[in-house]
Design a protein around this motif. Sequence first.
Motif, short mmCIF file in Angstrom:
data_model
loop_
_atom_site.label_atom_id
_atom_site.label_comp_id
_atom_site.label_asym_id
_atom_site.label_seq_id
_atom_site.Cartn_x
_atom_site.Cartn_y
_atom_site.Cartn_z
N LEU A 1 0.82 -1.21 0.00
CA LEU A 1 0.00 0.00 0.00
C LEU A 1 0.86 1.26 0.00
CD1 LEU A 1 -3.02 -0.86 2.34
CD2 LEU A 1 -2.75 -1.16 -0.12
N GLY A 2 2.01 1.22 0.70
CA GLY A 2 2.90 2.38 0.71
C GLY A 2 3.42 2.70 -0.69
N THR A 3 3.90 1.66 -1.39
CA THR A 3 4.39 1.85 -2.74
C THR A 3 3.25 2.19 -3.69
OG1 THR A 3 6.07 0.16 -2.28
CG2 THR A 3 5.81 0.82 -4.56
N GLY A 4 2.10 1.54 -3.50
CA GLY A 4 0.93 1.81 -4.34
C GLY A 4 0.42 3.23 -4.17
N PHE A 5 0.46 3.73 -2.94
CA PHE A 5 0.04 5.11 -2.70
C PHE A 5 0.98 6.08 -3.43
CE2 PHE A 5 0.26 9.07 -0.16
CZ PHE A 5 -1.05 9.48 -0.30
N GLY A 6 2.28 5.77 -3.39
CA GLY A 6 3.23 6.59 -4.14
C GLY A 6 2.92 6.57 -5.63
#
Length: 286
Positions: A16-21
């Motif tokens: 989710l962290g990478t996806g949010f980026g």
Amino acid sequence: MDYLAIIIITFISGVLGTGFGGLVGAVLRKDSNKIVSLLLSFAAGIMLAVVCFDLMSEPIEMMNSGELPSYTPIIVVISVGVGYGLVYLLNLVIDKRTNYEVKHIDKNHPTTADDLDELIHADHFETHKKNNTNLFVAGLVMMTAIALHNLPEGMVIGASYAITPNLTQNLFSGSGFIMAIVIGLHNVPEGMAVAVPLISGGMKKWKAILLTALSGLPTIIGALLGFVLGGINSLMLVLSLGFASGAMLYVVFGELLPESILMWKSKMPALALFIGVLVGFLLVMF
């Protein structure tokens, strides 16, 4: 239950962290080097504090309590060196196989990335796009570069949780949770750098965001590996903590800090690092 909890935590941090980026990158289609520089330096400071004040000191505490032999510090140093060296060599191989294709990388260009696109080889992807060559291979190189970051980062989370007593009750406290938050934070600009060139290459936004999020999956694999190895016995816990710490120290000193300083040539990244170390120290102590 413990494994499921770790999977959920690292899924949020890595995927989710990478996806949010990736989502931010798809919306903005640009980033601020100064903001990214400070974000990376601050995250690096917290990572450094957690590694030095918690992960590497845990085996020493175990030695002082009689659980480990007196030569434990030597084991720690060796395992940290192996972790650092392995990630360094893997990154070196990727750099040697891709940098020659990017025209602006030459003898007058810093070998350390001065842009986030270079760190994850998005510039390599752009070169393939302009030359109408194999974008799949270029995209694979990008995903591999991200995986090299995320796997050891996940191991740090898993190894940190391996030394957490009553994991279910302390899931949202301790060094494991701290590292999950910090790694999730620093995954945001990485996700931005992955998504933007994919979209620029003609990929639909939703698909680019999905692929960007999937590049965070190695975080989960690394976390489970670190947790399993750390739970075998005291020696394996020391090796797991040492290897993960060494890999993380390479990410901090070999990539995040040099890049953040090159992205913003001022004293501000050093200040952000300093603040990050102090914040990390307080988080570990409390």
